[in-house]
Design a protein around this motif. Structure first.
Motif, PDB file in Angstrom:
ATOM      1  N   ALA A   2      -3.933   3.598   4.067  1.00  0.00           N
ATOM      2  CA  ALA A   2      -3.028   3.594   2.918  1.00  0.00           C
ATOM      3  C   ALA A   2      -2.741   5.009   2.431  1.00  0.00           C
ATOM      4  CB  ALA A   2      -3.629   2.752   1.787  1.00  0.00           C
ATOM      5  N   ILE A   3      -3.774   5.846   2.403  1.00  0.00           N
ATOM      6  CA  ILE A   3      -3.609   7.217   1.912  1.00  0.00           C
ATOM      7  C   ILE A   3      -2.671   8.012   2.814  1.00  0.00           C
ATOM      8  CG2 ILE A   3      -4.819   9.410   1.560  1.00  0.00           C
ATOM      9  CD1 ILE A   3      -7.245   7.754   0.636  1.00  0.00           C
ATOM     10  N   VAL A   4      -2.904   7.952   4.127  1.00  0.00           N
ATOM     11  CA  VAL A   4      -2.077   8.735   5.049  1.00  0.00           C
ATOM     12  C   VAL A   4      -0.672   8.153   5.149  1.00  0.00           C
ATOM     13  CG1 VAL A   4      -1.887   9.636   7.400  1.00  0.00           C
ATOM     14  CG2 VAL A   4      -4.116   9.472   6.304  1.00  0.00           C
ATOM     15  N   ALA A   5      -0.542   6.829   5.046  1.00  0.00           N
ATOM     16  CA  ALA A   5       0.793   6.225   5.043  1.00  0.00           C
ATOM     17  C   ALA A   5       1.617   6.754   3.871  1.00  0.00           C
ATOM     18  CB  ALA A   5       0.683   4.703   4.971  1.00  0.00           C
ATOM     19  N   VAL A  10       0.268  -2.220  14.242  1.00  0.00           N
ATOM     20  CA  VAL A  10      -0.485  -3.364  13.730  1.00  0.00           C
ATOM     21  C   VAL A  10      -1.912  -3.242  14.256  1.00  0.00           C
ATOM     22  CG1 VAL A  10      -0.670  -5.875  13.613  1.00  0.00           C
ATOM     23  CG2 VAL A  10       1.591  -4.801  13.765  1.00  0.00           C
ATOM     24  N   THR A  11      -2.894  -3.245  13.359  1.00  0.00           N
ATOM     25  CA  THR A  11      -4.281  -3.115  13.790  1.00  0.00           C
ATOM     26  C   THR A  11      -5.207  -3.789  12.778  1.00  0.00           C
ATOM     27  OG1 THR A  11      -5.942  -1.547  14.572  1.00  0.00           O
ATOM     28  CG2 THR A  11      -4.646  -0.893  12.653  1.00  0.00           C
ATOM     29  N   LYS A  12      -6.468  -3.920  13.152  1.00  0.00           N
ATOM     30  CA  LYS A  12      -7.421  -4.602  12.276  1.00  0.00           C
ATOM     31  C   LYS A  12      -7.822  -3.749  11.085  1.00  0.00           C
ATOM     32  CE  LYS A  12      -9.387  -7.801  15.639  1.00  0.00           C
ATOM     33  NZ  LYS A  12     -10.606  -8.282  16.331  1.00  0.00           N
ATOM     34  N   GLN A  13      -8.072  -2.472  11.324  1.00  0.00           N
ATOM     35  CA  GLN A  13      -8.449  -1.568  10.247  1.00  0.00           C
ATOM     36  C   GLN A  13      -8.135  -0.145  10.690  1.00  0.00           C
ATOM     37  OE1 GLN A  13     -11.226  -3.355  11.800  1.00  0.00           O
ATOM     38  NE2 GLN A  13     -11.069  -1.678  13.273  1.00  0.00           N
ATOM     39  N   THR A  14      -8.040   0.743   9.739  1.00  0.00           N
ATOM     40  CA  THR A  14      -7.786   2.147  10.060  1.00  0.00           C
ATOM     41  C   THR A  14      -8.858   3.005   9.422  1.00  0.00           C
ATOM     42  OG1 THR A  14      -6.340   2.362   8.137  1.00  0.00           O
ATOM     43  CG2 THR A  14      -5.288   1.890  10.244  1.00  0.00           C
ATOM     44  N   GLU A  63      -5.001  -5.538   8.946  1.00  0.00           N
ATOM     45  CA  GLU A  63      -5.677  -6.771   8.523  1.00  0.00           C
ATOM     46  C   GLU A  63      -6.557  -6.551   7.303  1.00  0.00           C
ATOM     47  OE1 GLU A  63      -7.911  -8.858  11.431  1.00  0.00           O
ATOM     48  OE2 GLU A  63      -6.152  -9.464  12.588  1.00  0.00           O
ATOM     49  N   ARG A  64      -7.288  -5.442   7.278  1.00  0.00           N
ATOM     50  CA  ARG A  64      -8.317  -5.261   6.255  1.00  0.00           C
ATOM     51  C   ARG A  64      -8.138  -3.928   5.562  1.00  0.00           C
ATOM     52  NH1 ARG A  64     -12.038  -6.289  11.271  1.00  0.00           N
ATOM     53  NH2 ARG A  64     -12.015  -8.562  11.424  1.00  0.00           N
ATOM     54  N   GLY A  65      -8.708  -3.841   4.358  1.00  0.00           N
ATOM     55  CA  GLY A  65      -8.685  -2.569   3.640  1.00  0.00           C
ATOM     56  C   GLY A  65      -8.094  -2.713   2.259  1.00  0.00           C
ATOM     57  N   ALA A 101       0.806  -1.220   0.000  1.00  0.00           N
ATOM     58  CA  ALA A 101       0.000   0.000   0.000  1.00  0.00           C
ATOM     59  C   ALA A 101       0.837   1.267   0.000  1.00  0.00           C
ATOM     60  CB  ALA A 101      -0.936   0.009   1.205  1.00  0.00           C
ATOM     61  N   SER A 102       2.046   1.196   0.585  1.00  0.00           N
ATOM     62  CA  SER A 102       2.935   2.357   0.614  1.00  0.00           C
ATOM     63  C   SER A 102       4.369   1.847   0.651  1.00  0.00           C
ATOM     64  CB  SER A 102       2.642   3.236   1.832  1.00  0.00           C
ATOM     65  OG  SER A 102       3.495   4.370   1.844  1.00  0.00           O
ATOM     66  N   GLY A 103       5.200   2.367  -0.243  1.00  0.00           N
ATOM     67  CA  GLY A 103       6.535   1.821  -0.445  1.00  0.00           C
ATOM     68  C   GLY A 103       7.498   2.120   0.689  1.00  0.00           C
ATOM     69  N   GLY A 104       8.576   1.341   0.712  1.00  0.00           N
ATOM     70  CA  GLY A 104       9.613   1.512   1.710  1.00  0.00           C
ATOM     71  C   GLY A 104       9.843   0.225   2.479  1.00  0.00           C
ATOM     72  N   ARG A 105      10.980   0.169   3.165  1.00  0.00           N
ATOM     73  CA  ARG A 105      11.357  -1.044   3.908  1.00  0.00           C
ATOM     74  C   ARG A 105      11.874  -0.637   5.281  1.00  0.00           C
ATOM     75  NH1 ARG A 105      15.489  -5.208   3.908  1.00  0.00           N
ATOM     76  NH2 ARG A 105      14.561  -7.265   3.584  1.00  0.00           N
ATOM     77  N   ILE A 106      11.397  -1.314   6.316  1.00  0.00           N
ATOM     78  CA  ILE A 106      11.794  -0.944   7.672  1.00  0.00           C
ATOM     79  C   ILE A 106      11.872  -2.193   8.534  1.00  0.00           C
ATOM     80  CG2 ILE A 106       9.401  -0.506   8.356  1.00  0.00           C
ATOM     81  CD1 ILE A 106      10.428   1.608  10.276  1.00  0.00           C
ATOM     82  N   ARG A 107      12.813  -2.149   9.467  1.00  0.00           N
ATOM     83  CA  ARG A 107      12.900  -3.191  10.500  1.00  0.00           C
ATOM     84  C   ARG A 107      12.570  -2.543  11.833  1.00  0.00           C
ATOM     85  NH1 ARG A 107      17.776  -7.545  11.443  1.00  0.00           N
ATOM     86  NH2 ARG A 107      17.182  -8.246  13.545  1.00  0.00           N
TER      87      ARG A 107
END
Length: 812
Positions: free
Chosen positions: A770-773, A740-744, A761-763, A712-718
């Motif tokens: 996704a938009i705000v991320a 981590v959550t079920k929905q935003t 989990e959903r969306g 949904a939004s690019g990038g890589r993080i640990r």
């Protein structure tokens, strides 16, 4: 007089189902062996005169001479054959003959005798349908390399086609003399076919015909070289058991928990009007709208007191459009549903494609005025709620909300619609130039959208933190004291007046934006201001960054991605300057339209949250008055009534108070029992059945180390994860944690400046998270079932937002 070319539009009443079908196949743009039809009048006149009618033999001689083939095939085309209810498949005759007048004449007589053969008589007795009239088709006979039959709906899988084929002519297949080879394939997997004939063209054209006919088809075909010729198409007369497909993947963003009877009654009728009004705006004709009334009325349903899209009925509605395939794919992507067409029928398309395109252009130009219209209506409604009270006024406000939601919300629905359409269009364009890398490019092109309303609450929180810092000892006071102590002093101490005004401004403007902001059982920051103070403390504790600076950085990345895209276009088309210019202009236009539509959608979602909160205020006031009247025991009891029942209560036409209390008590008990039931995010039921439970796909695997979802939004993080049920738990998050959550929903935006990654989990790709991320450049993966159970607080993961992959790091 008796002969009609197949290239003309033919009437089934005159030439029979087979000839009319061949004419329609040509009209729909597929290849059909050259030929002509002979009307049923020839048989009638021949029987009356006992010889060929005057002029017919000359007409026939001229017609067969125009068919440049040594062999012809004479085919029966009885009136009533190949209908939606009675196919008479294989019962009548098709005879290969030399291209010579006397041979063709003899074969015509032989075909006519087929009306009396034993096969036809037996079929008539079983079906109750009698054939009495016959026309004929005469075509070029092709020496086929392969021949077969394709069903656009498999008898065992409603989402796959099924094909049987043999090498050579198809007569041996129809006669059952040999065992054919077969294959099944879903529409999305056509490109994977590898067969000795052009199966990709066969199946894609077959599905195209299914869409054009508006029903599933039984298609006969022959293959010659690379060419596929269609020789017959009839409706499938035996259907598989009708299934209904359900999904709450996207709806969970607005309705994350079990919903009250009041909210469901509003939501059910809202979606009825939503889809019907969109269809009207797209100029679907009145007759088609009436035929879809059942589908409009059942676009959502409820399972375990959670609301689900009825994807079958929604796809049925979309099947009434000339752009049905595109709209379904766009909607699936919009809500995060699997790429499949689950429609059970297609309405006859009476709206021309050109008319629809012009309508879309007009509505897109008018999008801003529609958004402003609904913003103004909601603002006036909110002002009335704040300023005016009383029994009659609350009753009027109750119905004003219903009018806004049912009859006026089409203004807002256009923002949803064009977000869906333009996002899909931009994605297709990105894929055509970047292939597998297109997801990351696509997402970058729509990040840092200028003026996105979702960013404004974050800016206001930042400004509030700055104001606190400006108070002497302000930061240390906030961080060293309990929330209630902080809030008490901020409200009443003179030196905190500016900060208190900032809090008041935020709560009034954004305080209703919280997890489950449309839910009547949920509480928000206006109702629990201490939770907001906790969030501000968390910001200060973690030294959150200035969101404006982050967005500015992401805007530079977006502009760089646009330049890279333009260069990709130039390198591909540099020798064709007009094409280069066209593609570059198209890129900027589509990207701009997409950003504008998403921005408009976020604006109307803000007004929707405001409208629902103000309605909740009105309902609670009504509930309190009904408590005083003795009609209900608690002000929230009326949440267990439908909006129509509350209307009766307001109008003093409800049942006796004792019976009403008993009804509410029963509903509360039933609500609690039903809410314990769990159903998968996506499942199907047989039409008309309502099972008590559904066994979903098992996707929760204890000890799993890798998970995949939508990038949904690019990038890589640990980083380490924090699993949250609600944004009101935002104080658990520390800078850089992976949420981590079920929905935003939009209420979650408040914690985004603190997080380093997002797993949901959903969306879908246009869900708020996704938009705000993308706005803040936060790597995000969405649509991983049960991820909130698979991960726990402080687990360490690698989140790859480019590939949609989560890897759990195991520590010894």
């Amino acid at each position: 007089m008796y002969i009609r070319k197949l290239t003309h539009s033919l009437d089934e009443i005159l030439v029979g189902g087979k000839a009319a079908s061949l004419s329609k196949l040509l009209e729909y743009g597929v290849d059909v062996p050259e030929g002509f039809a002979i009307t049923k009048a020839l048989l009638t006149d021949y029987q009356a005169a006992k010889h060929w009618p005057a002029g017919f033999q000359q007409e026939l001689k001229h017609a067969i001479a125009e068919l440049n083939s040594a062999k012809l095939i004479v085919r029966s085309s009885a009136i009533g054959e190949d209908s939606a209810h009675h196919s008479f498949a294989g019962q009548l005759d098709s005879i290969v003959v030399e291209n010579e007048l006397s041979a063709v004449e003899a074969t015509i007589l032989q075909c006519w005798k087929g009306l009396e053969n034993e096969r036809v008589k037996a079929y008539e007795q079983i079906s109750g349908k009698r054939l009495t009239e016959m026309a004929l088709v005469i075509q070029v006979f092709l020496e086929a390399d392969y021949a077969g039959v394709t069903f656009t709906q498999s008898p065992t899988d409603e989402f796959s086609s099924y094909t049987e084929y043999v090498q050579g002519a198809g007569e041996q297949l129809v006669a059952g003399k040999i065992t054919p080879k077969n294959f099944s394939v879903k529409r999305a997997n056509i490109d994977q076919l590898d067969l000795p004939f052009n199966a990709k063209v066969l199946i894609s054209k077959s599905f195209q015909l299914k869409d054009q006919y508006g029903c599933h088809l039984d298609i006969e075909w022959v293959s010659k070289g690379d060419q596929i010729y269609f020789v017959q198409a009839r409706p499938i007369t035996v259907q598989v058991t009708k299934k209904v497909y359900w999904s709450n993947t996207n709806l969970n963003e607005n309705y994350p928990d079990p919903i009250s009877p009041l909210l469901y009654s509003i939501a059910r009728d809202s979606y009825y009007h939503y889809f019907k009004n969109i269809s009207k705006l797209l100029q679907i004709d009145g007759e088609t709208l009436r035929s879809l009334e059942y589908d409009f009325s059942n676009t959502v349903g409820i399972w375990g007191n959670r609301i689900y899209y009825n994807m079958t009925n929604i796809h049925n509605v979309m099947s009434s459009s000339p752009l049905r395939a595109y709209f379904k794919e766009a909607f699936n992507q919009f809500v995060g549903y699997s790429d499949q067409d689950v429609a059970t029928h297609s309405s006859v398309n009476r709206t021309s494609l050109m008319k629809l395109v012009w309508r879309l252009i007009y509505l897109n130009i008018r999008l801003e005025s529609h958004v402003q219209n609904i913003e103004g209506k909601v603002s006036r409604f909110s002002q009335k709620v704040d300023e005016e009270q009383g029994d009659q006024m609350d009753a009027k406000l109750f119905y004003e909300f219903l009018d806004l939601r049912f009859n006026q919300w089409y203004h807002a629905s256009l923002a949803d619609f064009f977000s869906m359409i333009h996002y899909k269009l931009l994605g297709k364009m990105a894929h055509s130039y970047f292939g597998e890398e297109s997801v990351g490019v696509h997402n970058t092109l729509i990040q840092a959208i200028p003026g996105l309303i979702s960013s404004e609450p974050l800016n206001d929180i930042w400004d509030l933190v700055v104001q606190i810092d400006q108070v002497e000892g302000g930061k240390s006071f906030f961080l060293e004291n309990p929330t209630d102590v902080v809030w008490e002093k901020v409200q009443y101490a003179p030196e905190w007046k500016t900060v208190f005004n900032g809090f008041q401004h935020y709560l009034k403007t954004w305080g209703f934006r919280c997890s489950g902001e449309l839910m009547f059982f949920k509480r928000n920051y206006i109702e629990e201001p201490l939770k907001f103070v906790e969030l501000v403390q968390s910001y200060m504790r973690n030294d959150a960054v200035n969101p404006r600076a982050v967005i500015e950085k992401k805007d530079q990345e977006r502009k760089k991605a646009m330049r890279t895209f333009v260069w990709k276009i130039v390198k591909k088309w540099h020798v064709l300057l007009p094409v280069t210019l066209f593609e570059v202009i198209k890129l900027y236009l589509v990207a701009t339209l997409c950003k504008n539509a998403i921005s408009s959608r976020e604006r109307v979602r803000y007004k929707q949250a405001e409208m629902y909160y103000k309605f909740k205020v009105v309902v609670k006031r009504i509930g309190a008055k009904e408590v005083n009247k003795g009609n209900v025991s608690d002000s929230e009891d009326i949440l267990y009534l439908s909006y129509k029942e509350i209307g009766e209560l307001i109008g003093s036409s409800a049942m006796d108070s004792g019976l009403l209390k008993e009804k509410i008590s029963t509903r509360i008990q039933h609500f609690q029992e039903e809410s314990k039931k769990e159903f998968p995010s996506n499942f199907s039921t047989n039409f008309g059945e309502r099972p008590e439970s559904i066994a979903g796909e098992v996707s929760f695997v204890e000890g799993a180390t890798e998970f995949r979802g939508l990038a949904a939004s690019g990038g890589r993080i640990r980083g380490r994860v924090k699993v949250l049920e609600s944004v009101l738990e935002g104080n658990k998050i520390e800078q850089g944690d992976i949420l981590v959550t079920k929905q935003t929903d939009p209420g979650w935006a408040m914690v985004f400046p603190l997080i380093g990654g997002l797993i949901v989990e959903r969306g879908g790709a246009l869900s708020h998270g996704a938009i705000v991320a993308r706005e803040f450049g936060i790597p995000a993966v969405i649509g991983i079932d049960h991820i909130t159970r698979s991960l726990k607080d402080n687990d360490e993961v690698i989140l790859d937002g480019n590939l949609g992959r989560i890897q759990l790091i195991q520590h010894d």
